[in-house]
Design a protein around this motif. Structure first.
Motif, PDB file in Angstrom:
ATOM      1  N   TYR A 198       0.842  -1.196   0.000  1.00 19.26           N
ATOM      2  CA  TYR A 198       0.000   0.000   0.000  1.00 19.26           C
ATOM      3  C   TYR A 198       0.874   1.242   0.000  1.00 19.26           C
ATOM      4  CZ  TYR A 198      -3.566  -3.336   1.372  1.00 19.26           C
ATOM      5  OH  TYR A 198      -4.413  -4.406   1.408  1.00 19.26           O
ATOM      6  N   GLN A 199       0.264   2.368  -0.332  1.00 20.74           N
ATOM      7  CA  GLN A 199       1.001   3.625  -0.376  1.00 20.74           C
ATOM      8  C   GLN A 199       1.464   4.057   1.014  1.00 20.74           C
ATOM      9  OE1 GLN A 199      -1.086   6.680  -2.451  1.00 20.74           O
ATOM     10  NE2 GLN A 199       0.604   8.142  -2.326  1.00 20.74           N
ATOM     11  N   LEU A 200       0.640   3.844   2.025  1.00 23.78           N
ATOM     12  CA  LEU A 200       0.990   4.240   3.387  1.00 23.78           C
ATOM     13  C   LEU A 200       1.709   3.096   4.102  1.00 23.78           C
ATOM     14  CD1 LEU A 200      -2.273   6.099   4.481  1.00 23.78           C
ATOM     15  CD2 LEU A 200      -0.127   7.101   3.663  1.00 23.78           C
ATOM     16  N   SER A 240       0.710  -0.991   4.872  1.00 22.62           N
ATOM     17  CA  SER A 240       1.576  -2.103   4.461  1.00 22.62           C
ATOM     18  C   SER A 240       1.972  -2.948   5.661  1.00 22.62           C
ATOM     19  CB  SER A 240       2.827  -1.578   3.760  1.00 22.62           C
ATOM     20  OG  SER A 240       2.484  -1.013   2.523  1.00 22.62           O
ATOM     21  N   ALA A 241       2.269  -2.295   6.772  1.00 23.70           N
ATOM     22  CA  ALA A 241       2.623  -3.031   7.992  1.00 23.70           C
ATOM     23  C   ALA A 241       1.445  -3.887   8.448  1.00 23.70           C
ATOM     24  CB  ALA A 241       3.046  -2.064   9.090  1.00 23.70           C
ATOM     25  N   GLY A 242       0.243  -3.344   8.350  1.00 27.35           N
ATOM     26  CA  GLY A 242      -0.944  -4.108   8.710  1.00 27.35           C
ATOM     27  C   GLY A 242      -1.142  -5.304   7.797  1.00 27.35           C
ATOM     28  N   PHE A 243      -0.915  -5.102   6.502  1.00 28.94           N
ATOM     29  CA  PHE A 243      -1.023  -6.201   5.547  1.00 28.94           C
ATOM     30  C   PHE A 243      -0.028  -7.304   5.890  1.00 28.94           C
ATOM     31  CE2 PHE A 243       0.324  -8.384   1.706  1.00 28.94           C
ATOM     32  CZ  PHE A 243      -0.890  -8.780   1.162  1.00 28.94           C
ATOM     33  N   ARG A 244       1.226  -6.917   6.152  1.00 31.12           N
ATOM     34  CA  ARG A 244       2.240  -7.919   6.495  1.00 31.12           C
ATOM     35  C   ARG A 244       1.909  -8.596   7.822  1.00 31.12           C
ATOM     36  NH1 ARG A 244       5.815  -4.362   3.610  1.00 31.12           N
ATOM     37  NH2 ARG A 244       6.063  -3.058   5.439  1.00 31.12           N
ATOM     38  N   GLN A 245       1.324  -7.858   8.756  1.00 32.16           N
ATOM     39  CA  GLN A 245       0.951  -8.459  10.038  1.00 32.16           C
ATOM     40  C   GLN A 245      -0.130  -9.525   9.829  1.00 32.16           C
ATOM     41  OE1 GLN A 245      -0.596  -5.697  12.933  1.00 32.16           O
ATOM     42  NE2 GLN A 245      -0.046  -7.041  14.629  1.00 32.16           N
ATOM     43  N   ARG A 246      -1.075  -9.241   8.934  1.00 29.10           N
ATOM     44  CA  ARG A 246      -2.157 -10.199   8.674  1.00 29.10           C
ATOM     45  C   ARG A 246      -1.692 -11.375   7.813  1.00 29.10           C
ATOM     46  NH1 ARG A 246      -4.461  -5.353   7.542  1.00 29.10           N
ATOM     47  NH2 ARG A 246      -4.534  -5.762   5.297  1.00 29.10           N
TER      48      ARG A 246
END
Length: 165
Positions: free
Chosen positions: A57-59, A63-69
């Motif tokens: 993601y741009q923010l 992106s951190a949330g995506f990687r966490q999930r």
């Protein structure tokens, strides 16, 4: 002379031919990547999901949330592909890849640069000179292997080559 050729075959297979030095280099890289994935370390530094997977993601927080999930599942998928390459590739200089095997090789060579660069791969610039350090040579062969496999997969044996492509 060091070389790597990827030649399209029928049914989406790819014939790979390479010099012994390149075969040895790629085999060592795959083994090192598997160790890093299994231990969580590349040398003394941690091998983080941020090193393996670019921002989705741009923010940065998204992106951190995506990687966490999804990071654990993505890391498991990469580890399985790299393990398949390591377990089935012993440094041969000529072999044929079927579609699943091509996918495992793509996954391996796409993620292995994380072993050799400090900043994220997607911001690494192009070379303005020939690679000279050991890590630069490894990165060169990883990029070259990925490009050769991609070109072999993109070529259709049913169509004649077209000028300019």
């Amino acid at each position: 002379m060091d070389f790597l050729n990827a030649i399209p075959q029928r049914d989406g297979q790819v014939l790979v031919e390479m010099s012994p030095n390149v075969a040895e280099c790629l085999h060592a890289i795959a083994r090192d990547l598997l160790v890093a994935l299994e231990t969580g370390y590349r040398g003394r530094r941690r091998l983080r999901d941020e090193d393996l997977f670019p921002d989705a993601y741009q923010l940065a927080r998204d992106s951190a949330g995506f990687r966490q999930r999804h990071g654990a599942a993505m890391r498991a998928s990469v580890t399985a592909a790299v393990r398949a390459v390591v377990d089935n590739y012993r440094g041969q200089t000529v072999f044929t890849l079927d579609r699943a095997w091509v996918r495992a090789w793509f996954t391996t060579v796409a993620h292995a640069p994380a072993l050799y660069v400090r900043k994220p791969r997607w911001t690494v610039g192009t070379w303005t000179r020939l690679p000279v350090t050991e890590n630069e040579v490894r990165l060169f062969w990883l990029h070259y292997t990925q490009a050769a496999l991609a070109q072999a997969c993109a070529v259709s044996l049913c169509e004649p080559p077209v000028s300019g492509t």
